[in-house]
Scaffold this motif. Structure first.
Motif, PDB file in Angstrom:
ATOM      1  N   SER A   1      40.396  54.795  99.899  1.00 26.40           N
ATOM      2  CA  SER A   1      39.297  53.826  99.954  1.00 26.40           C
ATOM      3  C   SER A   1      38.726  53.659  98.548  1.00 26.40           C
ATOM      4  O   SER A   1      38.025  54.508  98.038  1.00 26.40           O
ATOM      5  CB  SER A   1      38.215  54.301 100.931  1.00 26.40           C
ATOM      6  OG  SER A   1      37.738  55.602 100.568  1.00 26.40           O
ATOM      7  N   LYS A   2      39.033  52.559  97.900  1.00 26.60           N
ATOM      8  CA  LYS A   2      38.685  52.359  96.497  1.00 26.60           C
ATOM      9  C   LYS A   2      37.543  51.360  96.353  1.00 26.60           C
ATOM     10  O   LYS A   2      37.660  50.207  96.779  1.00 26.60           O
ATOM     11  CB  LYS A   2      39.901  51.859  95.707  1.00 26.60           C
ATOM     12  CG  LYS A   2      39.676  51.803  94.202  1.00 26.60           C
ATOM     13  CD  LYS A   2      40.970  51.555  93.451  1.00 26.60           C
ATOM     14  CE  LYS A   2      40.733  51.578  91.946  1.00 26.60           C
ATOM     15  NZ  LYS A   2      40.207  52.873  91.476  1.00 26.60           N
ATOM     16  N   LYS A   3      36.469  51.805  95.725  1.00 28.61           N
ATOM     17  CA  LYS A   3      35.333  50.923  95.460  1.00 28.61           C
ATOM     18  C   LYS A   3      35.045  50.781  93.961  1.00 28.61           C
ATOM     19  O   LYS A   3      34.517  49.769  93.524  1.00 28.61           O
ATOM     20  CB  LYS A   3      34.070  51.422  96.178  1.00 28.61           C
ATOM     21  CG  LYS A   3      34.080  51.203  97.683  1.00 28.61           C
ATOM     22  CD  LYS A   3      32.724  51.487  98.289  1.00 28.61           C
ATOM     23  CE  LYS A   3      32.725  51.166  99.794  1.00 28.61           C
ATOM     24  NZ  LYS A   3      31.381  51.358 100.412  1.00 28.61           N
ATOM     25  N   SER A   4      35.367  51.806  93.171  1.00 31.02           N
ATOM     26  CA  SER A   4      35.115  51.784  91.716  1.00 31.02           C
ATOM     27  C   SER A   4      33.698  51.316  91.410  1.00 31.02           C
ATOM     28  O   SER A   4      33.481  50.306  90.720  1.00 31.02           O
ATOM     29  CB  SER A   4      36.126  50.879  91.008  1.00 31.02           C
ATOM     30  OG  SER A   4      37.455  51.243  91.294  1.00 31.02           O
ATOM     31  N   PRO A   5      32.667  52.039  91.871  1.00 32.63           N
ATOM     32  CA  PRO A   5      31.277  51.607  91.668  1.00 32.63           C
ATOM     33  C   PRO A   5      30.860  51.559  90.193  1.00 32.63           C
ATOM     34  O   PRO A   5      29.872  50.924  89.856  1.00 32.63           O
ATOM     35  CB  PRO A   5      30.471  52.659  92.436  1.00 32.63           C
ATOM     36  CG  PRO A   5      31.360  53.851  92.523  1.00 32.63           C
ATOM     37  CD  PRO A   5      32.751  53.314  92.612  1.00 32.63           C
TER      38      PRO A   5
END
Length: 633
Positions: free
Chosen positions: A388-392
């Motif tokens: 689950s990739k969001k890269s905040p």
């Protein structure tokens, strides 16, 4: 004919790959004796591997290159003994063979009324590229030269080897032997012929510059050099090595896995990927049938449970049954995931949700520690790795694009995924498939090692990965989502990683173990004998190519011309000058600074003032000669 073959070998690690005994076995059908001359040591296994197809094994110090290897073998055998043979063949390890049966070659050779012959030659070049003056004569390439008795018993042949000077460089090898041998004996009244004659081709070096054409002429060899040669040279000469490999696979009985086993071990992965154009683009038209018994596992690390729906939406594009293994960071997350009804419509044959011991290392530690048992079980043909990739830390658009680069290039839709799986399943040499480097919105081009290279070298040594590292950017699965065969990454999974080795949150930064492992994945696959390749959807290819071309246009437009090799050399030298002097705070003008000033001036004159370069060439060479003489070189 009674024949002797003197086979010259070199490998830094003393490893004899399978292409060599295969070549020697096939050669042994046409020669009575084979002398194996190694300019390096041999491992115990390697020596055993060649004993059955050789008659004498000779290991020597690596001095004098292949020329002195031949010289010492000839001296050890003795000219009197050589005279007992009708033909002596000098050949080496620098090519794969026989692509087409040796019988065709030897049948042709026995019809030739000559004193010596070879497989291929190099056309005449003027001026000689190694000296800048005179002529590089047309000559048989030294990887395979056969000498008949008429020449073997001559005093000219004996004198040639007795008076051979020490070979101290590749240039010496070319000037004092390879380009000299043919013309030397031609002027002595001896004649020759060649199987693949450069006169029949439109290039001066057919076995490199027209590989596919030589194969169509039933050339029995494929040179190793095109695989690891500078990709910029391939670009300038418009070489497409992949087409040659495909031609061999479609028109020859030669097993190309013999090629890859050697090349994967000895070649920098990014160079190899570029030279072989290891990028495969698939569209979303017409779903293909995937074999029913293929065994697929999806391993998904879901730190953000709210992304479960999105991830399952993509895994449902797998057009066959699969098992699903989910890891997450807490018991609370596990409950949220297991209670989500989307799992029931996933199409997964089995579903298992695990809580990681710690979240140090995030998706990388969860993969190599928590999922170790499943990967090493040997149950699965292919495993798809997702998270689950969001890269905040990035802007919304940057993080969204990065995520799409992963998901859309791995599992875009059923038609696309079916083509990916069939391609991977049918190509047994491939063990790892990943999206191409993300470069839109990210500063990865030319700098993607960042601060990870030094630690990557140490970790590779620790786990036993011995592949040569790329110098600029690594061949890597940026974003850590990919397809892989379990055997391809086995060394990384067999190592006993500890959560404590990974950085504590929130210090998930460059130079940490997680980012290093991200850059070691493809290298591990190559070390295991599997190719790593890039896969892309046609949609993502359009987006990426368009922006990449524009960035190259802007970059090159600020330089003096469009000769990319010249511009890279110019930029490299300029960077080297600054990097070793100004930026280091060294006020002294070093020898390297002067050398690079000269290089810059030379490249500038060559590229922009060709008439002036002709006038200044000779004075420049004389000055360079006296400079090296003064320094004792």
């Amino acid at each position: 004919m009674k024949r002797l073959a003197i086979y010259l070998f070199y490998d830094h690690d003393g490893i004899v790959d399978d292409y060599i005994p295969y070549k020697l076995e096939k050669l042994k059908e046409f020669v009575q004796d084979i002398w194996f001359v190694s300019n390096s040591g041999l491992t115990v296994d390697s020596r055993k591997k060649i004993q059955h197809c050789t008659d004498y094994i000779m290991c020597r110090e690596n001095v004098g290159f292949d020329v002195w290897g031949y010289k010492e073998a000839i001296e050890k055998i003795g000219f009197e003994k050589l005279a007992e043979y009708d033909e002596v063949i000098l050949l080496n390890y620098t090519f794969f063979a026989p692509i087409f049966p040796f019988s065709e070659l030897f049948e042709w050779s026995e019809k030739q009324d000559v004193d010596f012959w070879g497989i291929s030659d190099h056309a005449e070049i003027k001026p000689n590229p190694y000296t800048g003056t005179g002529i590089l004569p047309k000559h048989i390439q030294s990887h395979f030269i056969a000498i008949r008795k008429t020449l073997l018993v001559s005093h000219e042949f004996q004198d040639y080897w007795k008076n051979m000077p020490m070979i101290r460089s590749y240039t010496d090898s070319v000037l004092m032997h390879e380009s000299r041998f043919t013309n030397h004996f031609l002027t002595k009244g001896y004649n020759y012929s060649v199987y693949i004659d450069s006169d029949d081709f439109s290039v001066n070096y057919p076995t490199f510059l027209s590989i596919e054409d030589t194969l169509k002429h039933r050339c029995p060899i494929l040179k190793r050099r095109p695989f690891f040669h500078d990709p910029l040279y391939h670009d300038v000469e418009c070489l497409f090595l992949r087409r040659s490999i495909e031609y061999i696979e479609n028109n020859s009985d030669y097993d190309t896995t013999l090629i890859f086993k050697n090349i994967l071990r000895t070649t920098k992965p990014k160079d190899l990927s570029t030279n072989l154009t290891l990028l495969k683009v698939f569209d979303s038209q017409c779903e293909e049938k995937v074999r029913s018994d293929i065994k697929i596992l999806v391993i998904a690390h879901i730190y953000y449970p709210d992304m479960l729906d999105e991830i399952i939406g993509y895994t449902k594009n797998i057009p066959c049954s699969y098992d699903l293994l989910i890891t997450t960071s807490s018991t609370e997350n596990k409950c949220k995931i297991e209670s989500n009804s989307i799992l029931q419509s996933s199409g997964a044959k089995s579903i298992n949700v695990k809580v990681v011991e710690q979240n140090r290392g995030r998706d990388m530690s969860s993969l190599f520690i928590t999922c170790k048992e499943e990967v090493l079980s040997n149950e699965y043909d292919w495993i798809c790795r997702l998270h689950s990739k969001k890269s905040p830390q990035n802007s919304h658009n940057m993080s969204q694009h990065f995520k799409e680069m992963m998901y859309l290039n791995l599992l875009k839709d059923k038609a696309y995924t079916s083509k990916v799986l069939n391609y991977l399943d049918k190509n047994k040499s491939i063990g790892f498939a990943m999206p191409s480097m993300v470069h839109i919105g990210h500063p990865t081009l030319g700098h993607a090692w960042f601060t990870n290279r030094e630690l990557a070298i140490k970790i590779a040594e620790k786990v036993g990965v011995k592949i040569p590292f790329d110098d600029i950017s690594p061949f890597a699965a940026y974003g850590t989502m990919f397809w892989f065969r379990p055997k391809a990454l086995r060394k990384l999974f067999e190592y006993n990683w500890k959560f404590e080795e990974f950085n504590k949150e929130p210090m998930h930064c460059d130079g940490s173990l997680a980012h290093v492992l991200e850059r070691l994945l493809a290298y591990t696959a190559h070390d295991a004998g599997y190719l790593a390749c890039n896969i892309m959807s046609s949609e993502m290819m359009e987006l990426n190519y368009t922006k990449l071309e524009y960035k190259m246009q802007r970059l090159v437009s600020n330089l003096s011309n469009g000769d990319i090799s010249y511009q890279i050399s110019l930029a490299h030298n300029a960077k080297y000058m600054v990097g070793n002097n100004i930026s280091s705070g060294n006020p002294n003008i070093s020898r390297y600074f002067i050398i690079n000033v000269v290089r810059l001036l030379k490249n500038h004159v060559l590229g922009n003032y060709p008439k002036l370069s002709k006038v200044t060439r000779m004075p420049y060479r004389k000055l360079r000669h006296y400079y090296h003489k003064l320094r004792g070189h």
